[in-house]
Motif scaffolding. Structure first.
Motif, PDB file in Angstrom:
ATOM      1  N   MET A  11      -1.342 -24.904  -9.974  1.00 29.70           N
ATOM      2  CA  MET A  11      -0.541 -26.095 -10.254  1.00 29.70           C
ATOM      3  C   MET A  11       0.554 -25.709 -11.236  1.00 29.70           C
ATOM      4  SD  MET A  11      -3.426 -29.139 -10.617  1.00 29.70           S
ATOM      5  CE  MET A  11      -4.402 -28.245 -11.842  1.00 29.70           C
ATOM      6  N   ASP A  54      -4.817 -32.416  -8.346  1.00 24.65           N
ATOM      7  CA  ASP A  54      -4.066 -31.581  -7.412  1.00 24.65           C
ATOM      8  C   ASP A  54      -2.620 -32.052  -7.408  1.00 24.65           C
ATOM      9  OD1 ASP A  54      -3.037 -30.186  -5.155  1.00 24.65           O
ATOM     10  OD2 ASP A  54      -5.044 -30.089  -4.289  1.00 24.65           O
ATOM     11  N   ASP A  55      -1.672 -31.105  -7.497  1.00 26.35           N
ATOM     12  CA  ASP A  55      -0.260 -31.496  -7.500  1.00 26.35           C
ATOM     13  C   ASP A  55       0.251 -31.818  -6.108  1.00 26.35           C
ATOM     14  OD1 ASP A  55      -0.547 -28.666  -6.947  1.00 26.35           O
ATOM     15  OD2 ASP A  55       1.631 -28.535  -7.022  1.00 26.35           O
ATOM     16  N   ASP A  56      -0.552 -31.563  -5.082  1.00 29.64           N
ATOM     17  CA  ASP A  56      -0.188 -31.910  -3.703  1.00 29.64           C
ATOM     18  C   ASP A  56      -0.812 -33.270  -3.379  1.00 29.64           C
ATOM     19  OD1 ASP A  56       0.046 -32.258  -0.968  1.00 29.64           O
ATOM     20  OD2 ASP A  56      -0.262 -30.151  -0.509  1.00 29.64           O
ATOM     21  N   PRO A  57      -0.047 -34.352  -3.388  1.00 24.00           N
ATOM     22  CA  PRO A  57      -0.648 -35.689  -3.213  1.00 24.00           C
ATOM     23  C   PRO A  57      -1.294 -35.877  -1.853  1.00 24.00           C
ATOM     24  CG  PRO A  57       1.753 -35.816  -3.129  1.00 24.00           C
ATOM     25  CD  PRO A  57       1.422 -34.422  -3.571  1.00 24.00           C
ATOM     26  N   SER A 109      -2.246 -36.104 -10.361  1.00 23.89           N
ATOM     27  CA  SER A 109      -1.371 -34.980 -10.040  1.00 23.89           C
ATOM     28  C   SER A 109      -0.932 -34.237 -11.290  1.00 23.89           C
ATOM     29  CB  SER A 109      -0.128 -35.476  -9.284  1.00 23.89           C
ATOM     30  OG  SER A 109       0.583 -36.430 -10.067  1.00 23.89           O
TER      31      SER A 109
END
Length: 566
Positions: free
Chosen positions: A322, A275-278, A299
């Motif tokens: 993403m 997921d690119d949202d940490p 990420s």
């Protein structure tokens, strides 16, 4: 399983929420930059895709972290884009005005939520790359079993038989002494006759008393000449775990004991989160870790294939939207790799459009979870699919009858073990084991009894070999063992002890006829033989030598011998 502190969970979740709020200004700036690149009349603009991705992330994270105003504003903006994203309409001035107004709302929310943040921004949660599995000592062969029968010969014979399978068995002929022993040193299980001089149901009645005194249910297998319903019902009502009729079949008894005494916790599921949202990725990792799973967070989708080489994931949890590589595209990449064809892939997204969900699933994913995710649902969905993966993986590498590694797998593991031993300059032994005159067992007693003999030897190998040893069924009545760190002399001692114990096991064949079996073994070791292929050939030659010299023996491979005809 480790007990987690609920207060600590809430504190970590609060830090993640603060991190999400603190990131709002940066996200809004990104949106404004992309919005400034759009013009009326455009269609399928790359900047529009980025705006949609950021809004999609804000919508899901806002719902997850309890910021409903951010969630609803982002959802409204995302819905405004839907027709353009589907190629049904171009970008209009009205759309750009709507997006600008919604960005102003998000900017206002930045300032409203800012006072709720700590004076210093909470540090991001530092999730371990891979939490180590639970360090559990092996209990094989260490289970204490009590056997109680008023017939001393029966109790002693059963104790001896079970001892051949690695259990520590203490026989009793008195119910009073059994009770004293259980309350003083509780066993892993009790094997108890039903009928005693004290009464026709004295065994079940004694178990009721034992459970009352100890305050817990002692795993118990009842055995009896009685086969009537009343005896079985009494045993069930007393809390019995199983019921075996006499004459007791040792293999059947061992199967039950293996089941009721196995207290080894299951290996935790390994979940890879992309997921690119940490903040959201760490929140999902936090939930899964609280449920006892091991997680690794990425990420960048480009790192997934490399990470899967070392992180043996049971499931991959992927965000759908993403940058540079969408979740759909990542799923397609994974399905191109043969060893990942069956790896469960679950999308997690706030996407609610059924057509888009179906398109994403068609890429080869197994499920779709919609944000915000209720923690229990996330854990349940992940656990169910990971368990299925583990079952399928086990079926692919294990023999269905014995539960040992199958032919291909044991040879692959031999190659891996040899390479490791050569790198570390450590000893290694490889053994081929064959049941003597097994065809006579099948011909004289039937294949069902033959299967019992195979299962008995397989179970003996699992119980007697060390946790680090690798045991497999080579094929038919042949087995193979890779003994890491064992010299030829040590391996021969272990196999000889196992051979003597197995020869003492009594099997019950057709018409109640009792018989025994033996096995022969051939052994080869490093550094006498220098690779997996020569070890295998040498062990096979030594097995042939053991057969030729009379069977029921263990032979080490002569270093310079030629392969004889078979």
């Amino acid at each position: 399983m480790t007990q987690h502190d609920p207060q600590n969970l809430q504190a970590r979740k609060a830090r993640l929420r603060n991190s999400f709020i603190a990131q709002l200004p940066h996200r809004v700036r990104e949106l404004r930059q992309h919005l400034s690149q759009l013009a009326p009349g455009q269609q399928d603009a790359p900047h529009l895709q980025e705006i949609h991705r950021i809004l999609h992330t804000l919508k899901g994270s806002g719902a997850t972290f309890g910021v409903p105003e951010v969630m609803s504003t982002a959802r409204g903006a995302e819905q405004s884009l839907s027709r353009v994203l589907d190629g049904e309409a171009p970008i209009t001035s009205k759309l750009l005005d709507e997006l600008a107004a919604q960005l102003e709302t998000l900017e206002r929310l930045e300032f409203e939520y800012a006072p709720s943040l700590p004076q210093e921004r909470a540090p991001e949660v530092d999730l371990p790359a891979q939490r180590s599995g639970r360090d559990i000592a092996s209990c094989r062969g260490e289970h204490s079993i009590y056997v109680c029968d008023d017939d001393p010969e029966m109790a002693g014979a059963l104790a001896m038989q079970l001892g051949c399978f690695g259990y520590r068995v203490t026989p009793f002929t008195s119910l009073t002494r059994l009770c004293q022993a259980v309350t003083t040193a509780p066993p892993a299980a009790v094997i108890l006759d039903v009928v005693f001089p004290e009464g026709r149901n004295a065994g079940p009645d004694t178990l009721v008393e034992i459970n009352r005194i100890t305050g817990q249910r002692v795993p118990t297998i009842f055995m009896s000449n009685r086969e009537d319903f009343a005896a079985r019902l009494h045993a069930v009502q007393a809390g019995g775990s199983a019921y075996c009729t006499k004459p007791v079949k040792t293999v059947e008894m061992v199967e039950i004991l293996d089941l009721i005494t196995d207290t080894t916790p299951a290996e935790p599921f390994h979940i890879l989160i992309v997921d690119d949202d940490p903040d959201l990725a760490q929140y999902h990792a936090l939930i899964l870790e609280q449920a006892g799973m091991v997680t690794r967070v990425l990420s960048d989708p480009a790192e997934v294939l490399q990470q899967l080489e070392t992180f043996k994931a049971d499931l991959v949890l992927i965000d759908l939207y993403m940058p540079r590589c969408s979740g759909l595209e990542l799923a397609q990449v994974l399905r191109q790799v043969p060893r990942h064809i069956s790896l469960p892939i679950i999308y997690v997204s706030s996407e609610t459009d059924a057509a888009r969900q179906f398109k994403a699933l068609a890429a080869g994913a197994d499920g779709f979870l919609t944000k915000p995710l209720e923690p229990q649902r996330l854990v349940t969905e992940i656990r169910l699919r990971a368990e299925r993966m583990r079952t399928l993986r086990s079926l692919m590498v294990r023999d269905s009858l014995t539960g040992l590694f199958n032919h291909n797998t044991i040879l692959q593991l031999l190659e891996i073990a040899v390479a490791a031993a050569l790198r570390g300059n450590t000893p290694l032994s490889f053994a081929m084991i064959d049941i003597d005159r097994f065809k006579q067992v099948n011909d004289g007693h039937g294949h069902n009894i033959g299967d019992q003999v195979l299962m008995a030897l397989g179970r003996s190998l699992r119980l007697r070999m060390r946790e680090s040893d690798v045991v497999g069924r080579y094929g038919g009545e042949e087995f193979a063992v890779v003994m890491l760190g064992a010299t030829a002399e040590r391996a021969q001692q272990v196999l000889d002890t196992l051979r003597l114990n197995f020869a003492e096991v009594t099997f019950v064949g057709a018409g109640g006829q009792q018989f025994h079996c033996s096995f022969s073994a051939g052994l080869a070791a490093l550094p006498d033989f220098t690779d997996a292929a020569t070890l295998q050939e040498a062990a096979d030659r030594a097995l042939y030598l053991a057969k030729r010299r009379g069977r029921n023996r263990v032979e080490c491979a002569p270093i310079a011998s030629a392969t004889p005809p078979r």
